[in-house]
Write a protein that holds these residues in place. Structure first.
Motif, mmCIF file in Angstrom:
data_model
loop_
_atom_site.group_PDB
_atom_site.id
_atom_site.type_symbol
_atom_site.label_atom_id
_atom_site.label_comp_id
_atom_site.label_asym_id
_atom_site.label_seq_id
_atom_site.Cartn_x
_atom_site.Cartn_y
_atom_site.Cartn_z
ATOM 1 N N GLY A 284 0.810 -1.225 0.000
ATOM 2 C CA GLY A 284 0.000 0.000 0.000
ATOM 3 C C GLY A 284 0.837 1.265 0.000
ATOM 4 O O GLY A 284 0.291 2.374 -0.094
ATOM 5 N N ASP A 285 2.148 1.101 0.112
ATOM 6 C CA ASP A 285 3.024 2.279 0.196
ATOM 7 C C ASP A 285 3.674 2.538 -1.165
ATOM 8 O O ASP A 285 4.853 2.273 -1.382
ATOM 9 N N VAL A 286 2.859 3.032 -2.124
ATOM 10 C CA VAL A 286 3.348 3.378 -3.460
ATOM 11 C C VAL A 286 2.988 4.846 -3.718
ATOM 12 O O VAL A 286 1.847 5.257 -3.500
ATOM 13 N N LYS A 287 3.966 5.607 -4.190
ATOM 14 C CA LYS A 287 3.755 7.031 -4.450
ATOM 15 C C LYS A 287 4.187 7.379 -5.870
ATOM 16 O O LYS A 287 5.092 6.755 -6.425
ATOM 17 N N LEU A 288 3.543 8.406 -6.435
ATOM 18 C CA LEU A 288 3.922 8.947 -7.748
ATOM 19 C C LEU A 288 4.233 10.425 -7.555
ATOM 20 O O LEU A 288 3.353 11.212 -7.184
ATOM 21 N N ILE A 289 5.476 10.765 -7.764
ATOM 22 C CA ILE A 289 5.928 12.148 -7.564
ATOM 23 C C ILE A 289 6.170 12.785 -8.936
ATOM 24 O O ILE A 289 6.962 12.270 -9.748
ATOM 25 N N MET A 290 5.471 13.874 -9.206
ATOM 26 C CA MET A 290 5.624 14.591 -10.483
ATOM 27 C C MET A 290 6.554 15.782 -10.305
ATOM 28 O O MET A 290 6.537 16.454 -9.260
ATOM 29 N N GLU A 291 7.317 16.009 -11.358
ATOM 30 C CA GLU A 291 8.281 17.106 -11.320
ATOM 31 C C GLU A 291 8.322 17.824 -12.675
ATOM 32 O O GLU A 291 8.062 17.218 -13.721
ATOM 33 N N GLY A 292 8.684 19.112 -12.633
ATOM 34 C CA GLY A 292 8.859 19.889 -13.860
ATOM 35 C C GLY A 292 7.555 20.113 -14.607
ATOM 36 O O GLY A 292 6.490 19.631 -14.207
ATOM 37 N N LEU A 293 7.672 20.848 -15.691
ATOM 38 C CA LEU A 293 6.518 21.163 -16.533
ATOM 39 C C LEU A 293 6.820 20.753 -17.968
ATOM 40 O O LEU A 293 7.951 20.903 -18.460
ATOM 41 N N SER A 294 5.797 20.270 -18.628
ATOM 42 C CA SER A 294 5.946 19.855 -20.017
ATOM 43 C C SER A 294 5.322 20.900 -20.933
ATOM 44 O O SER A 294 4.309 21.528 -20.594
ATOM 45 N N THR A 295 5.904 21.066 -22.112
ATOM 46 C CA THR A 295 5.344 22.005 -23.073
ATOM 47 C C THR A 295 3.983 21.541 -23.590
ATOM 48 O O THR A 295 3.171 22.358 -24.057
#
Length: 255
Positions: free
Chosen positions: A92-103
């Motif tokens: 149950g300990d799964v994370k999705l970390i987003m970074e930066g910006l896309s054009t």
């Protein structure tokens, strides 16, 4: 062991921003899928998408996974490492970390982080952004595989329900059979008990009759000699003479 033998892993996760850009809206839920990569059974493919503007992917070769293994310091055999990876992704300990910006909109890249348990090493997969046709194909594949997973689970559930129904019928038939056998047994026991009671009653009556035949009173009543002795009359010549009777004098008779 290879990832060909690994059953596809599906999961749902709420993405987080490492550094939220201004004016960002709350992230939609993501679905991810981890499975073997086609013909390369030693490679692993990771896809995560929100089915909107964010679709990410990573394909890790055997060598890249070996490097990951060295980086996080997991010893043991290759099979033990693969077991640790799959167990971590299923936790149950799964994370999705987003970074930066896309054009093209949304985040530029992301990281999928999984941990088997608190305090244990973390598995981190760096994901690249997919756009246009590649993103559409990845979303379509994930949706189709998810539907296939659903159908497999549904088929298993139907088979289980059918087995349960058949088992219930067998149990009901056995219970009915047991009830019938119990009734037959009760009838046999009752018949034997009734027959035994009749025999006991007959023996009791016979004993009473024999007891009455052997009683002293009945023997006395049936003994003729006893009855004759009790009523016997003494003959006249043996009877005692009556006192006061006149005796004849022999001399007077001669006179």
């Amino acid at each position: 062991m290879s990832f060909e033998d690994m059953y596809p892993i599906f999961g749902r996760v709420i993405a987080e921003w490492s550094a939220p850009p201004p004016h960002t809206t709350p992230s939609a839920p993501f679905l991810f899928r981890v499975h073997g990569n086609g013909g390369d059974h030693s490679a692993l493919r990771v896809i995560a998408t929100d089915f909107h503007s964010n679709t990410f992917q990573a394909i890790k070769s055997r060598q890249q996974l070996e490097d990951l293994r060295d980086d996080i310091g997991i010893g043991g055999s290759w099979s033990e490492f693969l077991d640790y990876v799959t167990t971590s992704l299923k936790s149950g300990d799964v994370k999705l970390i987003m970074e930066g910006l896309s054009t093209s909109g949304g985040a530029g890249y992301a990281k999928l982080i999984a941990q088997k348990a608190k305090g244990m090493p973390r598995i981190t997969f760096s994901l690249n952004k997919l756009v246009d046709g590649a993103a559409g194909e990845a979303m379509a594949n994930l949706a189709l595989e998810l539907y296939k997973e659903f159908k497999d689970v549904q088929s298993s559930l139907i088979e289980e329900q059918e087995s349960k129904y058949l088992l219930t019928k067998v149990v009901a038939a056995e219970q009915e059979k047991n009830v019938t056998l119990q009734k037959q047994l009760d009838m046999v026991l009752y018949s034997k008990k009734h027959k035994s009671q009749k025999i006991n009653d007959r023996e009791s009556d016979s004993t009473s009759v024999m007891g009455s035949q052997d009683s002293p009173d009945k023997h006395a009543a049936q003994d003729p000699s006893s009855r004759k002795g009790a009523n016997r009359v003494v003959p006249a010549h043996r009877r005692s003479k009556v006192r006061g009777a006149v005796l004849n004098d022999p001399e007077d008779d001669g006179a």
